[in-house]
Design a protein around this motif. Structure first.
Motif, PDB file in Angstrom:
ATOM      1  N   LEU A 140       9.206  20.470  -9.419  1.00 31.28           N
ATOM      2  CA  LEU A 140       8.297  19.977 -10.458  1.00 31.28           C
ATOM      3  C   LEU A 140       7.028  19.339  -9.882  1.00 31.28           C
ATOM      4  CD1 LEU A 140      10.677  18.599 -13.231  1.00 31.28           C
ATOM      5  CD2 LEU A 140       9.183  20.593 -13.323  1.00 31.28           C
ATOM      6  N   PRO A 141       7.123  18.412  -8.915  1.00 27.32           N
ATOM      7  CA  PRO A 141       5.880  17.879  -8.344  1.00 27.32           C
ATOM      8  C   PRO A 141       5.041  18.946  -7.640  1.00 27.32           C
ATOM      9  CG  PRO A 141       7.708  16.409  -7.866  1.00 27.32           C
ATOM     10  CD  PRO A 141       8.302  17.673  -8.404  1.00 27.32           C
TER      11      PRO A 141
ATOM     12  N   GLY B  70       5.244   5.093 -21.350  1.00 31.76           N
ATOM     13  CA  GLY B  70       4.140   4.202 -21.696  1.00 31.76           C
ATOM     14  C   GLY B  70       3.303   3.832 -20.482  1.00 31.76           C
ATOM     15  N   THR B  71       3.969   3.553 -19.365  1.00 29.41           N
ATOM     16  CA  THR B  71       3.239   3.227 -18.132  1.00 29.41           C
ATOM     17  C   THR B  71       2.395   4.403 -17.671  1.00 29.41           C
ATOM     18  OG1 THR B  71       4.986   1.687 -17.471  1.00 29.41           O
ATOM     19  CG2 THR B  71       3.483   2.452 -15.754  1.00 29.41           C
ATOM     20  N   TYR B  72       2.982   5.596 -17.744  1.00 31.17           N
ATOM     21  CA  TYR B  72       2.253   6.794 -17.323  1.00 31.17           C
ATOM     22  C   TYR B  72       1.019   7.021 -18.199  1.00 31.17           C
ATOM     23  CZ  TYR B  72       1.230  11.746 -16.591  1.00 31.17           C
ATOM     24  OH  TYR B  72       0.599  12.946 -16.338  1.00 31.17           O
ATOM     25  N   LEU B  73       1.187   6.932 -19.503  1.00 32.92           N
ATOM     26  CA  LEU B  73       0.053   7.143 -20.410  1.00 32.92           C
ATOM     27  C   LEU B  73      -1.022   6.080 -20.215  1.00 32.92           C
ATOM     28  CD1 LEU B  73       1.925   8.166 -23.684  1.00 32.92           C
ATOM     29  CD2 LEU B  73       0.702   9.653 -22.075  1.00 32.92           C
TER      30      LEU B  73
ATOM     31  N   GLY C 209      -8.963   4.413  -1.903  1.00 35.16           N
ATOM     32  CA  GLY C 209      -8.121   4.093  -3.048  1.00 35.16           C
ATOM     33  C   GLY C 209      -7.277   5.267  -3.532  1.00 35.16           C
ATOM     34  N   PRO C 210      -7.892   6.402  -3.898  1.00 34.46           N
ATOM     35  CA  PRO C 210      -7.092   7.557  -4.314  1.00 34.46           C
ATOM     36  C   PRO C 210      -6.166   8.071  -3.220  1.00 34.46           C
ATOM     37  CG  PRO C 210      -9.366   7.798  -5.038  1.00 34.46           C
ATOM     38  CD  PRO C 210      -9.338   6.609  -4.123  1.00 34.46           C
ATOM     39  N   ARG C 211      -6.628   8.053  -1.971  1.00 40.20           N
ATOM     40  CA  ARG C 211      -5.763   8.523  -0.878  1.00 40.20           C
ATOM     41  C   ARG C 211      -4.540   7.629  -0.726  1.00 40.20           C
ATOM     42  NH1 ARG C 211      -9.377   9.433   4.331  1.00 40.20           N
ATOM     43  NH2 ARG C 211     -10.435   7.575   3.540  1.00 40.20           N
ATOM     44  N   LEU C 212      -4.727   6.320  -0.879  1.00 39.19           N
ATOM     45  CA  LEU C 212      -3.595   5.404  -0.795  1.00 39.19           C
ATOM     46  C   LEU C 212      -2.637   5.635  -1.957  1.00 39.19           C
ATOM     47  CD1 LEU C 212      -2.195   2.979   0.494  1.00 39.19           C
ATOM     48  CD2 LEU C 212      -3.658   1.493  -0.899  1.00 39.19           C
ATOM     49  N   ALA C 213      -3.179   5.843  -3.156  1.00 35.74           N
ATOM     50  CA  ALA C 213      -2.336   6.050  -4.335  1.00 35.74           C
ATOM     51  C   ALA C 213      -1.455   7.276  -4.179  1.00 35.74           C
ATOM     52  CB  ALA C 213      -3.212   6.171  -5.590  1.00 35.74           C
ATOM     53  N   ILE C 214      -2.031   8.389  -3.726  1.00 39.78           N
ATOM     54  CA  ILE C 214      -1.220   9.601  -3.607  1.00 39.78           C
ATOM     55  C   ILE C 214      -0.276   9.514  -2.418  1.00 39.78           C
ATOM     56  CG2 ILE C 214      -2.753  11.003  -2.154  1.00 39.78           C
ATOM     57  CD1 ILE C 214      -2.133  13.320  -4.151  1.00 39.78           C
ATOM     58  N   ALA C 215      -0.647   8.765  -1.374  1.00 39.22           N
ATOM     59  CA  ALA C 215       0.255   8.579  -0.242  1.00 39.22           C
ATOM     60  C   ALA C 215       1.482   7.773  -0.657  1.00 39.22           C
ATOM     61  CB  ALA C 215      -0.469   7.889   0.911  1.00 39.22           C
ATOM     62  N   VAL C 216       1.270   6.710  -1.433  1.00 39.62           N
ATOM     63  CA  VAL C 216       2.389   5.884  -1.901  1.00 39.62           C
ATOM     64  C   VAL C 216       3.286   6.697  -2.834  1.00 39.62           C
ATOM     65  CG1 VAL C 216       2.987   3.886  -3.323  1.00 39.62           C
ATOM     66  CG2 VAL C 216       1.184   3.699  -1.603  1.00 39.62           C
ATOM     67  N   ALA C 217       2.679   7.455  -3.748  1.00 37.31           N
ATOM     68  CA  ALA C 217       3.468   8.264  -4.683  1.00 37.31           C
ATOM     69  C   ALA C 217       4.273   9.322  -3.937  1.00 37.31           C
ATOM     70  CB  ALA C 217       2.549   8.921  -5.710  1.00 37.31           C
ATOM     71  N   THR C 218       3.658   9.952  -2.938  1.00 40.42           N
ATOM     72  CA  THR C 218       4.359  10.984  -2.167  1.00 40.42           C
ATOM     73  C   THR C 218       5.500  10.380  -1.356  1.00 40.42           C
ATOM     74  OG1 THR C 218       2.343  12.317  -2.030  1.00 40.42           O
ATOM     75  CG2 THR C 218       4.083  12.783  -0.421  1.00 40.42           C
ATOM     76  N   LEU C 219       5.267   9.238  -0.748  1.00 41.97           N
ATOM     77  CA  LEU C 219       6.321   8.576   0.017  1.00 41.97           C
ATOM     78  C   LEU C 219       7.491   8.191  -0.892  1.00 41.97           C
ATOM     79  CD1 LEU C 219       7.342   7.375   2.672  1.00 41.97           C
ATOM     80  CD2 LEU C 219       6.083   5.270   2.116  1.00 41.97           C
TER      81      LEU C 219
ATOM     82  N   VAL D 165      -2.765  12.974 -10.230  1.00 41.23           N
ATOM     83  CA  VAL D 165      -1.610  13.548  -9.531  1.00 41.23           C
ATOM     84  C   VAL D 165      -0.663  12.438  -9.085  1.00 41.23           C
ATOM     85  CG1 VAL D 165      -0.890  14.745  -7.431  1.00 41.23           C
ATOM     86  CG2 VAL D 165      -2.754  15.665  -8.801  1.00 41.23           C
ATOM     87  N   ALA D 166      -1.218  11.363  -8.538  1.00 42.88           N
ATOM     88  CA  ALA D 166      -0.380  10.250  -8.095  1.00 42.88           C
ATOM     89  C   ALA D 166       0.414   9.673  -9.262  1.00 42.88           C
ATOM     90  CB  ALA D 166      -1.242   9.169  -7.453  1.00 42.88           C
ATOM     91  N   ALA D 167      -0.226   9.522 -10.420  1.00 42.98           N
ATOM     92  CA  ALA D 167       0.480   9.000 -11.596  1.00 42.98           C
ATOM     93  C   ALA D 167       1.577   9.957 -12.042  1.00 42.98           C
ATOM     94  CB  ALA D 167      -0.513   8.758 -12.733  1.00 42.98           C
ATOM     95  N   THR D 168       1.296  11.264 -12.007  1.00 38.60           N
ATOM     96  CA  THR D 168       2.285  12.255 -12.431  1.00 38.60           C
ATOM     97  C   THR D 168       3.464  12.300 -11.475  1.00 38.60           C
ATOM     98  OG1 THR D 168       0.524  13.572 -13.455  1.00 38.60           O
ATOM     99  CG2 THR D 168       2.617  14.674 -13.044  1.00 38.60           C
ATOM    100  N   VAL D 169       3.184  12.282 -10.172  1.00 37.81           N
ATOM    101  CA  VAL D 169       4.266  12.255  -9.185  1.00 37.81           C
ATOM    102  C   VAL D 169       5.088  10.982  -9.338  1.00 37.81           C
ATOM    103  CG1 VAL D 169       4.796  12.161  -6.706  1.00 37.81           C
ATOM    104  CG2 VAL D 169       3.068  13.749  -7.555  1.00 37.81           C
ATOM    105  N   GLY D 170       4.414   9.864  -9.630  1.00 37.24           N
ATOM    106  CA  GLY D 170       5.124   8.617  -9.858  1.00 37.24           C
ATOM    107  C   GLY D 170       6.063   8.710 -11.049  1.00 37.24           C
ATOM    108  N   LEU D 171       5.600   9.337 -12.144  1.00 38.53           N
ATOM    109  CA  LEU D 171       6.452   9.507 -13.319  1.00 38.53           C
ATOM    110  C   LEU D 171       7.659  10.376 -12.999  1.00 38.53           C
ATOM    111  CD1 LEU D 171       7.030   9.268 -16.376  1.00 38.53           C
ATOM    112  CD2 LEU D 171       5.591  11.304 -16.681  1.00 38.53           C
ATOM    113  N   LEU D 172       7.422  11.514 -12.343  1.00 40.37           N
ATOM    114  CA  LEU D 172       8.524  12.418 -12.000  1.00 40.37           C
ATOM    115  C   LEU D 172       9.520  11.743 -11.060  1.00 40.37           C
ATOM    116  CD1 LEU D 172       6.500  15.726 -11.533  1.00 40.37           C
ATOM    117  CD2 LEU D 172       7.949  15.087 -13.472  1.00 40.37           C
TER     118      LEU D 172
END
Length: 202
Positions: free
Chosen positions: A86-87, A173-176, A33-43, A138-145
C-alpha cells in the motif's frame, strides 16, 4: 488575442520553450522539513513492518465496519503483503507528480501559476515547491497507513480482534488535519506568491 497582443498559440509555444529550458536546469534540493517528515514516516513504517513480521499470528483482523469488532480477517501473508504494497503503490509514487511541473506545467493548478510559468528558473523553483508539498502529503499518508498497521498488529493479539472505538476517528481525523494544513498553505498561504524580491526569479 490578449491585452498584450499575444495569441493563445503564441503563449502556449512560449510556455513549451520555458518548460524545455527548465528541464535542462538542475533541480533544486528539497528543504530539510519535508525530507525529515518523510524520513521519520519511512522509518516508522519499516520499524512497524519488522514488528509485524515478528509478531503477527496466522489469522489477522484487517477490517472493522463501524464497530470495534472486525468483520473481515486475512492470512498473515496477505496482511504483510498489504502492509508492504500500500505505501509503495499509493503513497510514494505521488512525489513523482512534481515532474509534471516541468513536463506539463499547465496540468498543475496553484495560485499565481502564470507568474511561475514565465521563466525557466521560476519553473524550477515551482517544481521544488510542489515536490516539497507532495513529500509532506506522502509522509502523512505513510504515517496513516503505518498507524493502521499498528492497530492491526495490536488487534491481532486481542480476543476477537477488537480495537478501541476511538482509534479510527482519531487516526482519520489526524490525517485529514495534516492534509488540510498542507493544502491550506498551498492555496491561501504565501508559499506560491510571486517572489519579486528574489533577483534570481524576478
Amino acid at each position: 488575442m490578449t491585452q498584450t497582443g499575444e495569441t493563445w498559440q503564441q503563449r502556449e509555444a512560449a510556455r513549451k520553450d520555458v518548460a524545455r529550458e527548465a528541464r535542462d536546469l538542475p533541480r533544486e534540493p528539497a528543504s530539510w522539513g519535508p525530507r525529515l517528515a518523510i524520513a521519520v514516516a519511512t522509518l516508522a513504517w519499516l520499524t512497524t513492518l519488522v514488528w509485524l513480521v515478528a509478531t503477527l499470528p496466522e489469522r489477522v483482523p484487517t477490517h472493522w465496519s463501524g464497530s470495534t469488532v472486525p468483520d473481515d480477517w486475512s492470512s498473515r501473508g496477505t496482511a504483510l503483503a498489504m502492509s508492504v504494497l500500500l505505501p509503495l503503490a499509493l503513497a510514494y509514487p505521488m512525489v513523482w507528480l512534481s515532474r509534471l511541473a516541468l513536463v506539463w506545467p499547465d496540468g498543475i493548478n496553484v495560485p499565481h501559476k502564470q507568474w511561475w510559468l514565465e521563466r525557466p528558473r521560476r519553473l524550477v523553483r515551482f517544481e521544488r515547491l510542489v515536490r516539497e508539498d507532495l513529500v509532506l502529503l506522502v509522509a502523512a499518508t505513510v504515517g496513516l497507513l503505518t498507524a493502521v498497521d499498528v492497530q492491526i498488529g495490536i488487534a491481532a493479539h486481542r480476543p476477537g480482534g477488537e480495537t478501541p472505538g476511538w482509534s479510527v476517528p482519531v487516526l482519520l481525523g489526524t490525517y485529514l488535519l495534516l492534509v488540510g494544513l498542507v493544502v491550506g498553505r498551498m492555496v491561501v498561504g504565501r508559499r506560491y506568491r510571486p517572489r519579486e524580491d528574489d533577483a534570481e526569479l524576478a
